[in-house]
Design an enzyme around this catalytic site. Structure first.
Site, mmCIF file in Angstrom:
data_model
loop_
_atom_site.group_PDB
_atom_site.id
_atom_site.type_symbol
_atom_site.label_atom_id
_atom_site.label_comp_id
_atom_site.label_asym_id
_atom_site.label_seq_id
_atom_site.Cartn_x
_atom_site.Cartn_y
_atom_site.Cartn_z
ATOM 1 C CE LYS A 13 27.225 48.351 -5.852
ATOM 2 N NZ LYS A 13 26.109 47.557 -5.305
ATOM 3 N NE ARG A 88 29.883 46.294 -0.647
ATOM 4 C CZ ARG A 88 29.855 45.759 -1.872
ATOM 5 N NH1 ARG A 88 30.795 46.017 -2.730
ATOM 6 N NH2 ARG A 88 28.868 44.955 -2.218
ATOM 7 N NE ARG A 127 23.730 39.411 -8.903
ATOM 8 C CZ ARG A 127 24.306 40.394 -8.193
ATOM 9 N NH1 ARG A 127 24.352 41.615 -8.677
ATOM 10 N NH2 ARG A 127 24.801 40.150 -7.009
ATOM 11 N NE ARG A 160 27.748 37.805 -6.857
ATOM 12 C CZ ARG A 160 27.892 39.117 -6.638
ATOM 13 N NH1 ARG A 160 27.913 39.943 -7.666
ATOM 14 N NH2 ARG A 160 28.000 39.592 -5.422
ATOM 15 N NE ARG A 171 25.760 40.290 -1.351
ATOM 16 C CZ ARG A 171 25.359 40.096 -2.611
ATOM 17 N NH1 ARG A 171 24.593 39.070 -2.926
ATOM 18 N NH2 ARG A 171 25.718 40.932 -3.549
HETATM 19 P P1 AMP Z 1 29.760 42.882 -4.974
HETATM 20 O O1 AMP Z 1 30.053 42.101 -6.197
HETATM 21 O O2 AMP Z 1 30.141 44.343 -5.106
HETATM 22 O O3 AMP Z 1 28.341 42.702 -4.499
HETATM 23 O O4 AMP Z 1 30.699 42.315 -3.829
HETATM 24 C C1 AMP Z 1 30.627 40.964 -3.416
HETATM 25 C C2 AMP Z 1 31.257 40.805 -2.046
HETATM 26 O O5 AMP Z 1 32.650 41.182 -2.114
HETATM 27 C C3 AMP Z 1 30.688 41.692 -0.952
HETATM 28 O O6 AMP Z 1 29.512 41.145 -0.372
HETATM 29 C C4 AMP Z 1 31.852 41.749 0.023
HETATM 30 O O7 AMP Z 1 31.971 40.537 0.752
HETATM 31 C C5 AMP Z 1 33.044 41.842 -0.922
HETATM 32 N N1 AMP Z 1 33.350 43.253 -1.245
HETATM 33 C C6 AMP Z 1 33.283 43.857 -2.455
HETATM 34 N N2 AMP Z 1 33.627 45.144 -2.376
HETATM 35 C C7 AMP Z 1 33.928 45.372 -1.075
HETATM 36 C C8 AMP Z 1 34.323 46.526 -0.347
HETATM 37 N N3 AMP Z 1 34.488 47.710 -0.933
HETATM 38 N N4 AMP Z 1 34.523 46.387 0.993
HETATM 39 C C9 AMP Z 1 34.385 45.199 1.603
HETATM 40 N N5 AMP Z 1 33.985 44.084 0.983
HETATM 41 C C10 AMP Z 1 33.758 44.156 -0.352
#
Ligand code: AMP
Length: 213
Positions: A13, A88, A127, A160, A171
């Site tokens: 994404k 999400r 990654r 990360r 996740r």
């Molecule tokens: P990402 O970089 O999109 O994979 O997001 C990393 C982490 O941020 C996720 O595993 C969640 O803990 C938190 N996070 C990001 N976007 C959301 C969302 N829309 N709702 C809840 N938690 C989020």
């Protein structure tokens, strides 16, 4: 263009949003990036979100929804946006619909990046992100000898915290339980495009552009 990028962690994404934002000249809004920035700056929001992120869990809806509401009011979002990592959950999607109704700006497309789960785990454990420019790399496809620095800007590459394998498995479970119901939610709009995303970023980009016409 107002678009949502939907897909499991590691489906690409962030990478696609970066490529698409230059084509469609709109804001790339990544809720994960906003949380990581806040975590790094040790803000109240960052400290709160960090507890959930480090366990591979979702940050509570009310926190995310308020944050996105504010972000959508920033000037760069008025010419369009690519939502990366939001919504999400179904409550987030409901709140997002209400925000867009209020602004009078409906979505143009929802792109679902579809990919086999074992490929995801491999992608995520390999990654790396550049500390300086934020570019995302994959150790398996990097062509340089030195895989600790960014080939674009020379910045240090880091992994990360939530890309450790156990956290990744959690996740993915969270994705199946809480985020995948959004696929049928958005299918009803008639604006959902499912893109097979296991090939290279450029090939996936081409498929997205072909789908959008
Ligand atoms: P990402 O970089 O999109 O994979 O997001 C990393 C982490 O941020 C996720 O595993 C969640 O803990 C938190 N996070 C990001 N976007 C959301 C969302 N829309 N709702 C809840 N938690 C989020």
């Amino acid at each position: 263009m107002r678009m949502v990028l939907l897909g499991a962690p590691g489906s690409g994404k962030g990478t696609q949003a970066d490529l698409l934002k230059d084509k469609y000249l709109c804001a790339h809004i990544s809720t994960g990036d906003i949380f990581r920035r806040n975590l790094k700056d040790k803000t109240e929001l960052g400290v709160k979100a960090g507890e959930f992120m480090n366990r591979g869990e979702l940050v509570p809806d009310e926190i995310v929804i308020g944050m996105v509401k504010d972000r959508l009011r920033e000037p760069d979002a008025s010419s369009g946006f690519l939502m990366d990592g939001f919504p999400r959950t179904i409550p987030q999607a409901e709140a997002f619909d209400a925000m867009l109704d209020e602004l009078g700006t409906p979505l143009d497309a929802i792109i679902l990046l579809d990919i086999d789960e074992e490929i995801l785990v491999k992608r995520l454990t390999n990654r790396r992100t550049c500390r300086a420019c934020g570019k995302i790399w994959n150790l398996l496809s990097m062509k340089t000898e030195n895989k600790t620095v960014c080939s674009d800007c020379g910045g240090e590459l880091y992994q990360r915290d939530d890309d450790a394998e156990l956290v990744i498995r959690n996740r993915l479970k969270v994705y199946h339980d809480q985020t995948s119901p959004l696929v049928s939610w958005y299918a009803k709009t008639g604006k959902l495009y499912t893109i097979e995303a296991s090939a290279s970023p450029d090939e996936t980009l081409k498929k997205i552009q072909a789908a959008l016409g």
